[in-house]
Design an enzyme around this catalytic site. Structure first.
Site, PDB file in Angstrom:
ATOM      1  N   ASP A  19      -5.377  14.423   7.149  1.00 43.38           N
ATOM      2  CA  ASP A  19      -6.007  13.440   8.046  1.00 43.38           C
ATOM      3  C   ASP A  19      -7.445  13.862   8.318  1.00 43.38           C
ATOM      4  O   ASP A  19      -7.683  14.996   8.742  1.00 43.38           O
ATOM      5  CB  ASP A  19      -5.190  13.409   9.354  1.00 43.38           C
ATOM      6  CG  ASP A  19      -5.907  12.692  10.490  1.00 43.38           C
ATOM      7  OD1 ASP A  19      -6.619  11.708  10.211  1.00 43.38           O
ATOM      8  OD2 ASP A  19      -5.735  13.122  11.649  1.00 43.38           O
ATOM      9  N   ASP A  23      -6.347  10.385  13.513  1.00 33.01           N
ATOM     10  CA  ASP A  23      -5.182   9.632  14.001  1.00 33.01           C
ATOM     11  C   ASP A  23      -3.862  10.332  13.665  1.00 33.01           C
ATOM     12  O   ASP A  23      -2.787   9.798  13.942  1.00 33.01           O
ATOM     13  CB  ASP A  23      -5.186   8.190  13.462  1.00 33.01           C
ATOM     14  CG  ASP A  23      -5.063   8.133  11.949  1.00 33.01           C
ATOM     15  OD1 ASP A  23      -4.988   9.203  11.302  1.00 33.01           O
ATOM     16  OD2 ASP A  23      -5.044   7.016  11.388  1.00 33.01           O
ATOM     17  N   ASP A  27      -5.214  10.312   5.020  1.00 34.05           N
ATOM     18  CA  ASP A  27      -6.019   9.161   4.596  1.00 34.05           C
ATOM     19  C   ASP A  27      -6.692   9.434   3.247  1.00 34.05           C
ATOM     20  O   ASP A  27      -6.611  10.542   2.710  1.00 34.05           O
ATOM     21  CB  ASP A  27      -7.047   8.804   5.684  1.00 34.05           C
ATOM     22  CG  ASP A  27      -7.744  10.035   6.241  1.00 34.05           C
ATOM     23  OD1 ASP A  27      -8.234  10.834   5.430  1.00 34.05           O
ATOM     24  OD2 ASP A  27      -7.761  10.211   7.486  1.00 34.05           O
ATOM     25  N   ASP A  96       1.233   3.507  -6.718  1.00 30.93           N
ATOM     26  CA  ASP A  96       2.610   3.052  -6.605  1.00 30.93           C
ATOM     27  C   ASP A  96       2.562   1.525  -6.640  1.00 30.93           C
ATOM     28  O   ASP A  96       1.740   0.910  -5.954  1.00 30.93           O
ATOM     29  CB  ASP A  96       3.189   3.524  -5.258  1.00 30.93           C
ATOM     30  CG  ASP A  96       4.641   3.936  -5.343  1.00 30.93           C
ATOM     31  OD1 ASP A  96       5.433   3.130  -5.835  1.00 30.93           O
ATOM     32  OD2 ASP A  96       4.956   5.050  -4.898  1.00 30.93           O
ATOM     33  N   ASP A 198       8.110   1.279  -8.442  1.00 34.51           N
ATOM     34  CA  ASP A 198       9.193   1.523  -7.485  1.00 34.51           C
ATOM     35  C   ASP A 198      10.469   0.760  -7.879  1.00 34.51           C
ATOM     36  O   ASP A 198      10.396  -0.455  -8.156  1.00 34.51           O
ATOM     37  CB  ASP A 198       8.697   1.042  -6.107  1.00 34.51           C
ATOM     38  CG  ASP A 198       9.643   1.392  -4.978  1.00 34.51           C
ATOM     39  OD1 ASP A 198       9.804   2.589  -4.702  1.00 34.51           O
ATOM     40  OD2 ASP A 198      10.212   0.453  -4.368  1.00 34.51           O
ATOM     41  N   GLU A 253      10.633   4.202 -11.693  1.00 34.42           N
ATOM     42  CA  GLU A 253      11.742   4.790 -10.946  1.00 34.42           C
ATOM     43  C   GLU A 253      12.980   3.948 -11.250  1.00 34.42           C
ATOM     44  O   GLU A 253      13.036   2.769 -10.893  1.00 34.42           O
ATOM     45  CB  GLU A 253      11.453   4.776  -9.445  1.00 34.42           C
ATOM     46  CG  GLU A 253      12.563   5.444  -8.644  1.00 34.42           C
ATOM     47  CD  GLU A 253      12.569   5.072  -7.169  1.00 34.42           C
ATOM     48  OE1 GLU A 253      13.128   5.816  -6.375  1.00 34.42           O
ATOM     49  OE2 GLU A 253      12.028   3.998  -6.822  1.00 34.42           O
ATOM     50  N   HIS A 315       9.375  12.243  -2.093  1.00 36.18           N
ATOM     51  CA  HIS A 315       9.356  11.870  -0.670  1.00 36.18           C
ATOM     52  C   HIS A 315      10.683  11.266  -0.193  1.00 36.18           C
ATOM     53  O   HIS A 315      10.754  10.796   0.937  1.00 36.18           O
ATOM     54  CB  HIS A 315       8.228  10.859  -0.456  1.00 36.18           C
ATOM     55  CG  HIS A 315       8.472   9.588  -1.219  1.00 36.18           C
ATOM     56  ND1 HIS A 315       8.460   9.529  -2.598  1.00 36.18           N
ATOM     57  CD2 HIS A 315       8.789   8.345  -0.806  1.00 36.18           C
ATOM     58  CE1 HIS A 315       8.758   8.317  -2.994  1.00 36.18           C
ATOM     59  NE2 HIS A 315       8.955   7.561  -1.926  1.00 36.18           N
ATOM     60  N   ASP A 316      11.681  11.228  -1.078  1.00 37.70           N
ATOM     61  CA  ASP A 316      12.965  10.601  -0.725  1.00 37.70           C
ATOM     62  C   ASP A 316      14.109  11.598  -0.562  1.00 37.70           C
ATOM     63  O   ASP A 316      15.220  11.186  -0.192  1.00 37.70           O
ATOM     64  CB  ASP A 316      13.387   9.611  -1.828  1.00 37.70           C
ATOM     65  CG  ASP A 316      12.525   8.360  -1.841  1.00 37.70           C
ATOM     66  OD1 ASP A 316      12.020   7.974  -0.765  1.00 37.70           O
ATOM     67  OD2 ASP A 316      12.356   7.778  -2.925  1.00 37.70           O
TER      68      ASP A 316
END
Ligand code: NOJ
Length: 498
Positions: A19, A23, A27, A96, A198, A253, A315-316
């Site tokens: 970041d 926030d 980013d 993605d 995806d 994927e 990330h899953d």
């Protein structure tokens, strides 16, 4: 060979990377600031998880505008700066692309749900129930519940294989096909090198949407849906990419259980360029299981001319170091295997730091799929916020050394990744050669890679006892390798004698 066959790609989950605006959410400028680190590490390109405008019900996998950057991440000029800088440094950028569904706030769906007569009604799957209060079929959604939501305003159900906020697009409608091809062209025109697609196997559906058979009725569709209608759609998508110069690439994927089920998604070299093979990501810490899965993948993919893709974390799923338990040894052995197999490896940002999952207390859990732990922020330096401008959106992972400290330590796992990447790049056997299993004692995975005279052997000891292994010059070792012996929990890449 194409660039993507010899490349090692690195997945960035943008929210969790760095970041810069305070926030607490990563980013695009944060990614740009770390391009020099990625070049130093030695990867060839990045895949960015979704950065598009999104209500974030599924943290970006619910897209409400495919051609705009979500303000949390930046804007189109920031994206262009990132792409330019990446390319100037020799790094490729994959985005993605989420073809199976949109956000329920996407203007397409807003219009589609507005009335049964809407010109976009058929862009999604609207159906009558089979009886009052009963959805049209028995399908289940990936994050729980039925795959159908009732829309009282128009008196029909709509299909969503994920959250109700993620209605499925109807790819049997040629206007949907054209619109989603247009999304690809938008980013290809901007200069991206390709896409990670995806759950792309889900786009092919039987328009009759038949019930799942009773033996599959209790599981959601994502891991079992394998309909032939996907293949002509994939050929159409491939044609879009092939119209562009520079070997643009698509890695799909496809969450199907075995490598044999993945091979058809490469088509006759005219569908996906690559398909993620999750068979090691799903494997327990067991040399025999790894050997069997690698051999099965080679057997299924090689004859089909299908280029393999290897991945241990994303990330899953809980990070592989967390899954294997124990100390860092296993992560080091796993990295050695991942980066020396035949095919394209994908790293997940943070694995090169030996990251484990964060323990996320109840009050801070945010993901509907329970995947917060593997999305912990990357600690960049030793300052209280580890280089982040704001307090991160998720807790830090425990026991993770920051990147700056690991960079300063030549013996760190980070340097091991760097040495493996350098060895892979320097050796045709490792980045382009054949793969063959070697006989090895129980608990040890061993194989040979060969390209002409260039030969490497990889010996990975998953057990705790030392074993004999060939002598020879060592390219990379995870520990203090001694000629002819491999300690428990160690791996070595060597050039066999003679
Ligand atoms: C697979 C993605 O990797 C996952 O994060 C997402 O929730 C689903 N597809 C739905 O888009």
């Amino acid at each position: 060979m194409s660039w993507w066959q010899t490349a090692v790609l690195y997945q960035i989950y943008p929210r969790s990377f760095l970041d810069t605006d305070g926030d607490g959410i990563g980013d695009l400028e944060g990614i740009r600031a770390k391009l020099a680190y990625l070049r130093w590490l030695g990867v060839d390109g990045v895949w960015l998880s979704p950065i598009y405008q999104s209500p974030m019900a599924d943290f970006g996998y619910d897209v409400s505008d495919h051609c705009a950057i979500d303000p949390t991440f930046g804007d189109l000029p920031a994206f262009d700066r990132l792409l330019d800088d990446a390319h100037a440094g020799g790094l490729r950028v994959l985005l993605d692309w989420v073809p199976n569904h949109t956000s329920d706030r996407h203007p397409w769906f807003v219009e589609s749900r507005s009335s049964r007569e809407s010109p976009k009604r058929d862009w999604y799957f609207w159906r009558d129930g089979r009886s009052a209060g009963e959805p049209p079929n028995n399908w289940l959604a990936a994050f729980g519940g039925r795959a159908w939501t009732w829309d009282p305003a128009t008196g029909q159900w709509y299909l969503h294989l994920f959250l109700p906020e993620q209605p499925d697009l109807n790819w049997t409608n040629p206007d949907v096909v054209e619109a989603m091809h247009g999304v690809l062209r938008f980013w290809l025109d901007r200069g991206v090198d390709g896409f990670r697609a995806d759950v792309v196997h889900l786009i092919g559906k039987d328009p009759a949407l038949p019930d799942q058979p009773p033996e599959l009725a209790e599981i959601d569709l994502v891991g079992v849906h394998d309909h032939p209608a996907a293949h002509p759609l994939l050929r159409g998508i491939r044609t879009v990419l092939d119209c562009y110069p520079g070997d643009r690439v698509m890695v799909g994927e496809v969450n199907l259980g075995s490598p044999a089920l993945l091979a058809p998604y490469y088509g006759a070299g005219d569908e996906l360029h690559m398909v993620f093979n999750f068979s090691l990501l799903w494997a327990p810490w067991d040399a025999g299981q790894w050997a069997a899965r690698i051999a099965a993948s080679e057997a299924a993919l090689t004859p089909a001319g299908a280029w393999p893709v290897w991945v241990l974390s994303n990330h899953d799923t809980p990070r592989h170091r967390t899954r294997y338990g124990g100390g860092e040894d296993r992560a080091r052995v796993a990295a050695t295997v991942l980066l020396t197999l035949r095919g394209t490896p994908f790293l997940y940002a943070g694995e090169e730091l030996g990251m484990v999952d964060a323990e996320v207390p109840d009050g801070r859990r945010v993901d509907p799929g329970g995947r917060d732990g593997c999305r912990a922020p990357i600690p960049w330096d030793g300052s209280p916020r580890h280089g982040w401008a704001g307090e991160p959106w998720l807790p830090w992972a425990p026991d993770t050394e920051n990147a700056a400290a690991l960079t300063a330590d030549e013996g760190s796992i980070l340097h091991l990744y760097r040495r493996l990447l350098a060895a892979r790049r320097a050796s045709p056997a490792l980045h382009a050669g054949s793969w063959e299993a070697l006989d090895a004692p129980a608990g040890v995975l061993a194989y040979e890679r060969r390209a002409g005279d260039d030969v490497r052997q990889v010996w990975a000891n998953f057990g705790t006892e030392p074993v004999e292994c060939p002598g020879g010059a060592v390219d990379v070792a995870t520990g203090a390798h001694r000629d002819g012996t491999l300690a428990g929990g160690e791996a070595v890449v060597l050039r066999p004698p003679g």
